[in-house]
Design an enzyme around this catalytic site. Sequence first.
Site, mmCIF file in Angstrom:
data_model
loop_
_atom_site.group_PDB
_atom_site.id
_atom_site.type_symbol
_atom_site.label_atom_id
_atom_site.label_comp_id
_atom_site.label_asym_id
_atom_site.label_seq_id
_atom_site.Cartn_x
_atom_site.Cartn_y
_atom_site.Cartn_z
ATOM 1 N N THR A 304 -70.364 7.349 60.963
ATOM 2 C CA THR A 304 -70.527 6.149 61.653
ATOM 3 C C THR A 304 -69.010 5.855 62.346
ATOM 4 O O THR A 304 -69.014 5.582 63.639
ATOM 5 C CB THR A 304 -70.677 5.028 60.860
ATOM 6 O OG1 THR A 304 -72.040 5.264 60.048
ATOM 7 C CG2 THR A 304 -70.813 3.628 61.718
ATOM 8 N N ASP A 476 -75.908 6.350 66.017
ATOM 9 C CA ASP A 476 -74.704 6.839 65.636
ATOM 10 C C ASP A 476 -74.611 8.257 65.461
ATOM 11 O O ASP A 476 -73.630 9.013 65.584
ATOM 12 C CB ASP A 476 -73.855 6.002 64.456
ATOM 13 C CG ASP A 476 -74.478 5.635 63.160
ATOM 14 O OD1 ASP A 476 -75.913 6.278 63.142
ATOM 15 O OD2 ASP A 476 -74.189 5.211 62.278
ATOM 16 N N HIS A 477 -75.903 8.553 64.517
ATOM 17 C CA HIS A 477 -75.914 9.952 64.147
ATOM 18 C C HIS A 477 -77.099 10.081 63.122
ATOM 19 O O HIS A 477 -78.038 9.448 63.472
ATOM 20 C CB HIS A 477 -74.643 10.224 62.903
ATOM 21 C CG HIS A 477 -74.517 9.163 61.754
ATOM 22 N ND1 HIS A 477 -75.680 9.089 60.889
ATOM 23 C CD2 HIS A 477 -73.754 8.205 61.675
ATOM 24 C CE1 HIS A 477 -75.211 7.920 59.976
ATOM 25 N NE2 HIS A 477 -74.347 7.492 60.541
HETATM 26 C C1 GP9 Z 1 -70.963 1.175 56.865
HETATM 27 C C2 GP9 Z 1 -71.618 1.812 57.620
HETATM 28 C C3 GP9 Z 1 -71.962 3.094 57.306
HETATM 29 O O1 GP9 Z 1 -70.187 -0.164 57.264
HETATM 30 O O2 GP9 Z 1 -71.006 1.852 59.103
HETATM 31 O O3 GP9 Z 1 -71.564 4.187 57.433
HETATM 32 P P1 GP9 Z 1 -72.000 5.773 57.463
HETATM 33 O O4 GP9 Z 1 -72.357 6.006 55.825
HETATM 34 O O5 GP9 Z 1 -73.376 5.653 58.064
HETATM 35 O O6 GP9 Z 1 -71.216 6.784 57.994
HETATM 36 MN MN MN Z 2 -73.946 5.339 60.254
#
Ligand code: GP9
Ligand code: MN
Length: 627
Positions: A304, A476-477
């Site tokens: 993220t 995001d991914h």
């Molecule tokens: C936590 C969120 C998760 O605040 O942004 O991050 P991730 O585990 O998806 O990288």
């Molecule tokens: Mn994420």
Amino acid sequence: MDISKLINNKVSDHIIHGIDLLFFAIVISIKVIVYATQISPDYLYIKVFYPIVASILILVSFAALFKGKKRMKFLYIMDIIVSIILVADIMYYRYFKDILTVSEIGNARLLGGVSSSVGSLFNIKDILYFVDIIVLSFFIRKFNKKTPSYTPTLLKRFLTFIFIFIIGFCIDVKSVYAVSQEQPTLLSSMSNRIYLTKLIGNLNFHAIDAYNFVSTKAKNLEPLSDERKTEITNFLKSNNQYTTTDLKGSMEGKNVIMIQVEALQQFVINQKINGQEITPNLNRWLGKSLYFDNYFYQVAGGTTADAEFMSNNSLYPSISGAAYYNYSGDTLSSLAKELKDKNYYTAALHGNTEGFWNRNVMYRTESFDKFYGKSSLNSNEIVGLGISDRSFLNQSIEKLKSFKQPYYSFIITLSSHYPYDDVKHYGNFNVGEYEGTLMGNYLKAIHYTDEQLGTFLDKLDNDGITKNSVIVLYGDHFAIPKTNADQLFKFEGTTNTNDLNWINYQKVPLMIHFPDDKNSGVNHTYSGQMDLYPTLANLLNLPKNYMLGQDMLNTSANNKKVIFRDGSFTDGKTYYCSSTNTYYDIQTGKTIQETPELKNKKVEYSNELTYSDDILNHNLLKTLENK
Ligand code: GP9
Ligand code: MN
């Protein structure tokens, strides 16, 4: 001297000889365990005792190398250091609900509020951590005056060291190995510090954090040569030169609302399950926006946070660990910084603890005026890791309305986070045959988030905010990790599970919504998260001096490229998979031989990754900005 007295003396000498080590081990264990119960009520579970004790045994083993008074001194100093670490962690936890890291100490100036209110974070009970230190100081003074009756030989001390060290080390390695198996990137990326500490204990957490910090710093000690600097500057200059100026400056002065959606993948867009659309709201909004449907996530170990980093800076993520930790002290020419220079108010909003992914530090580095995290929002409804998207997005709208215009709001959703098991909150979306599977739960989660996003976007529209804003939304991914690839391939009905097919499903939707639904349509350009900032910079008339991505609206067809952190790349015609050194023709799906042209691309693109690393490792923007 009679013989029995002599034997008794020897035995008691041995006991006395070991008692300081034993005392230290017990006292420190108590402190670390008390600390553990303080930072999280659900913290204590039996598994964590092993690494806690193991880390203390390692400290004890080093003490065993010293003789009498020196050993006592060593243990005493260790006791002070460990107590300070624990109290510092507790104070930090009271503020950020997270654990302190070396990078944060190094960047203390970036922590703002917390450094000025240290006093208020100290609780009188914290003094208990130092009680033994005060009491022991009297004993130590007394002991120092006595000549020890028994001094073990160097060989004996060394054997004791080896013996204790090996026990501690083996238990520690076992726990750390278990973490690396469960979550391979957690130890280097340190994304979820509380969770990691729960698995390996506080002392091990700090040892690994210090190791990560020092090894990154050590790698960057060598200064960049002048030739290398010139090479990089020349590349940066040439990278964002375009012959066309499509939509240039068309959004200048408009509010920017950028929404990064947790685990939103392309494959759910315009798809149905059991006759129902999975993301009906996004589908509707994509229809009235400029929709990029060949847009890839390019994240590495920082998941993220890497998506955030690329979208806001157009620089590649860190080769190991997370850019949000490794580069949190750098000078950056981020989207927020450039907009602030144009009198924008800038805010980031996210419903999780502020320290997660080092956001509290990094958002300052990225020049956000304000970060609304969990502690400044209302946690009235929790889903998974934090505030539910429903509550969070409702609160975000209220915040947006209170901001001075023009503003840049960076909003990061959370509820659709792996492993999507907080299903009772996701509603009754019928996923048919996928019920009870990871895929089924993901579909429910993303359907829920879609509903919240729909409400949010419709409200922005009804309140007239869309008229004066450009709205950017992207995933995001990945949602389905590679270990569960079979579920994704099954969903897509694909039997060919090669690397090309896998990468084809690693797209995330990108939506740019213009006022009055202008410029809507589907753009099939091959692009990725690195390209968002240059594209927005073109729309908002911002400088594009330090970007490694490309403006998606003005890059000519033969210059398009998406470079992944591992050196894989695609230009829309070919996909190169670095882990197998294989090229695929995207059209035919067949593997192809490397040509001199492809080889050049491979070298050129991996060079671009090193430009980014050099810029960030050597904080080059600081030098360039000051020129
Ligand atoms: C936590 C969120 C998760 O605040 O942004 O991050 P991730 O585990 O998806 O990288
Ligand atoms: Mn994420």
